[in-house]
Design an enzyme around this catalytic site. Structure first.
Site, PDB file in Angstrom:
ATOM      1  N   HIS A  74       0.901  -1.293  -0.134  1.00 15.29           N
ATOM      2  CA  HIS A  74       0.036  -0.057   0.184  1.00 15.29           C
ATOM      3  C   HIS A  74       0.924   1.139  -0.019  1.00 15.29           C
ATOM      4  O   HIS A  74       0.260   2.259   0.518  1.00 15.29           O
ATOM      5  CB  HIS A  74      -1.068  -0.097   1.224  1.00 15.29           C
ATOM      6  CG  HIS A  74      -1.970  -1.301   1.407  1.00 15.29           C
ATOM      7  ND1 HIS A  74      -2.913  -1.392   0.622  1.00 15.29           N
ATOM      8  CD2 HIS A  74      -1.542  -2.223   2.119  1.00 15.29           C
ATOM      9  CE1 HIS A  74      -3.435  -2.608   1.054  1.00 15.29           C
ATOM     10  NE2 HIS A  74      -2.688  -3.098   2.006  1.00 15.29           N
ATOM     11  N   SER A 111      14.310  21.762 -15.082  1.00 15.49           N
ATOM     12  CA  SER A 111      13.421  22.763 -15.214  1.00 15.49           C
ATOM     13  C   SER A 111      13.639  23.931 -16.166  1.00 15.49           C
ATOM     14  O   SER A 111      14.969  24.581 -16.155  1.00 15.49           O
ATOM     15  CB  SER A 111      12.592  23.097 -13.841  1.00 15.49           C
ATOM     16  OG  SER A 111      11.449  24.348 -13.973  1.00 15.49           O
TER      17      SER A 111
END
Length: 464
Positions: free
Chosen positions: A154, A275
């Site tokens: 999970h 970026s």
């Protein structure tokens, strides 16, 4: 000259001809089409069905075309497909004797043969590349048999393992991908040539001979099935889709692991970008693109299944629309395989960070419950309750697993089962040590270094 002008006295409009032409994506089967025509012509000569002189001229023209390459063909859309363009080339080279080449075969069985020949080569190439990736993972796993790592369920901390053990989960996934291709190859490696349009031919052709010449393992025994069957394509695309799923899953984990919060791996600069506005960024763009592109084969599979689901026997022109989806699935999946292999092989693994995570967040307490079962003969559910309560109390009191003592355990066990367990602190500390956790899991499939080493050696034997 229109090679089929006998039936119609008019021609398709340019728009209709372009709409129906498969010339553009038929380029993929150019080499296979030459092989197919050479094998068929050779067999026709050997069987005495066509004149030897004409057959030799055809073979000579085909060899010339093979040397010149596809650029020698007239690829005008007025030719519906590569087969007609190839026959036009041979006709221009040797004249009307080129017509003997088409004796006893149809474009229906010819295209099915070409696709199978080409796909067979593609699958064999993919299998080799999957095998290479598996061997890379095996080498990485061997070097990390004792490298601590945290296993998740999970996406929450679960239990300590090793990086080698985690890598081997991907080696096994890729092994099954390899085996799926290996199995599908049996159904691709079948010869439909000689099925002709759909009922074979009255000429005494030798289909076993063309099967031998083309390197197929067996001949297809029903001619209707031979020209209309495309389930082998759907199966192959499914295999590429499953391979893409494996690669997408690996890419997803790399994206997660490379975040600052996880900090387990760093992608090589070769597989990263920055970026345009934030100069500090190092983005796992290649992993993200691989994750996104891994879905393409799923869409191609659904398209192909939708095309073939209700086509009546035998050949229908709808089948022409299948092959572009096949080649797109093949090419995209192969591109992902190559890029993910390169990306994984150049990862930098942060052993210190992984080791710290392996022992954090109470990941070792399952072993403490197992110790209670072994040492105190406690039912596992009772041990589970005690340890669950222990973790809850530690969290409330801002304590970690290394703060747990035998006294703390006894206080809780007295409340839950009305008696102390009397485990000494040495046993407790060993149970809560992540490395000791890992070392104890020696069963088949376990994460202990010796178990991982056995698994690596076993998989090496299988794959090599």
């Amino acid at each position: 000259m229109d090679l089929r002008s006998g039936r119609f006295d008019g021609q398709m409009t340019d728009k209709a001809a372009s709409f129906s032409s498969s010339i553009e994506f038929d380029k993929r089967i150019f080499d296979a089409d030459i092989k197919c025509n050479k094998a068929h012509t050779t067999m026709l000569m050997e069987q005495g069905i066509i004149p030897k002189v004409a057959g030799e001229k055809i073979l000579k023209a085909l060899d010339k075309l093979n040397n010149e390459g596809i650029s020698a063909l007239n690829l005008d859309p007025s030719f519906e497909d590569i087969h007609m363009a190839l026959e036009d080339y041979v006709t221009r080279e040797i004249g009307d004797e080129a017509g003997f080449m088409h004796t006893g075969k149809s474009r229906n069985d010819q295209v099915a043969t070409d696709i199978r020949l080409t796909l067979k080569e593609e699958i064999i190439s993919t299998m080799q590349n999957v095998k290479n990736f598996i061997n890379t993972i095996l080498d990485m796993a061997e070097n990390n048999e004792s490298t601590l790592f945290i296993a998740y369920t999970h996406l929450q901390h679960a239990q300590p393992t090793t990086f080698g053990h985690h890598l081997m989960s991907y080696a096994n996934l890729l092994l099954r991908d390899y085996q799926r291709f290996e199995d599908a190859l049996k159904r691709v490696d079948m010869n439909p040539l000689g099925s002709a349009a759909l009922t074979t031919t009255g000429f005494p052709i030798d289909r076993l001979r063309t099967t031998e010449l083309l390197g197929f393992s067996k001949v297809m025994e029903n001619s209707i099935d031979g020209v209309s069957n495309r389930d082998f394509i759907a199966e192959a695309i499914f295999d590429y889709a499953m391979l893409s799923s494996t690669l997408g899953k690996f890419s997803e984990e790399i994206v997660i692991w490379s975040t600052y919060e996880f900090g387990i791996v760093e992608c090589s600069n070769e597989y990263s970008s920055t970026s345009s506005i934030m100069p500090q960024k190092k983005n796992p763009d290649i992993a993200e693109l691989a994750r996104g592109k891994s879905t393409i084969a799923y869409g191609e599979l659904m398209t192909v299944l939708s095309i073939i689901k209700a086509i009546p026997h035998s050949y229908n022109r709808d089948l022409q629309e299948i092959t572009p989806h096949l080649w797109n699935a093949v090419d995209t999946s192969n591109d992902i395989l190559e890029i993910v292999h390169g990306m994984v092989s150049t990862l930098t693994f942060n052993k210190d960070r992984a080791s710290k995570l392996a022992g954090a967040n109470f990941s070792t307490v399952t072993e403490l419950a197992d110790v209670m079962v072994r040492e105190c003969k406690l039912p596992f559910r009772s041990a589970h309750k005690i340890v669950g309560r222990l973790v809850s109390d530690c969290i409330k009191n801002n304590l970690t697993a290394i703060d747990i003592t035998s006294e703390m355990i006894d206080n809780i066990s007295n409340e839950i089962i009305n008696k102390p367990l009397n485990l000494n602190n040495e046993i407790v500390n060993k149970a809560l040590d992540p490395l000791e956790n890992v070392k104890s899991r020696t069963v088949i499939g376990g994460c202990a270094p010796e178990a991982v080493d056995r698994e690596i050696n076993s998989l090496r034997k299988i794959i090599n």
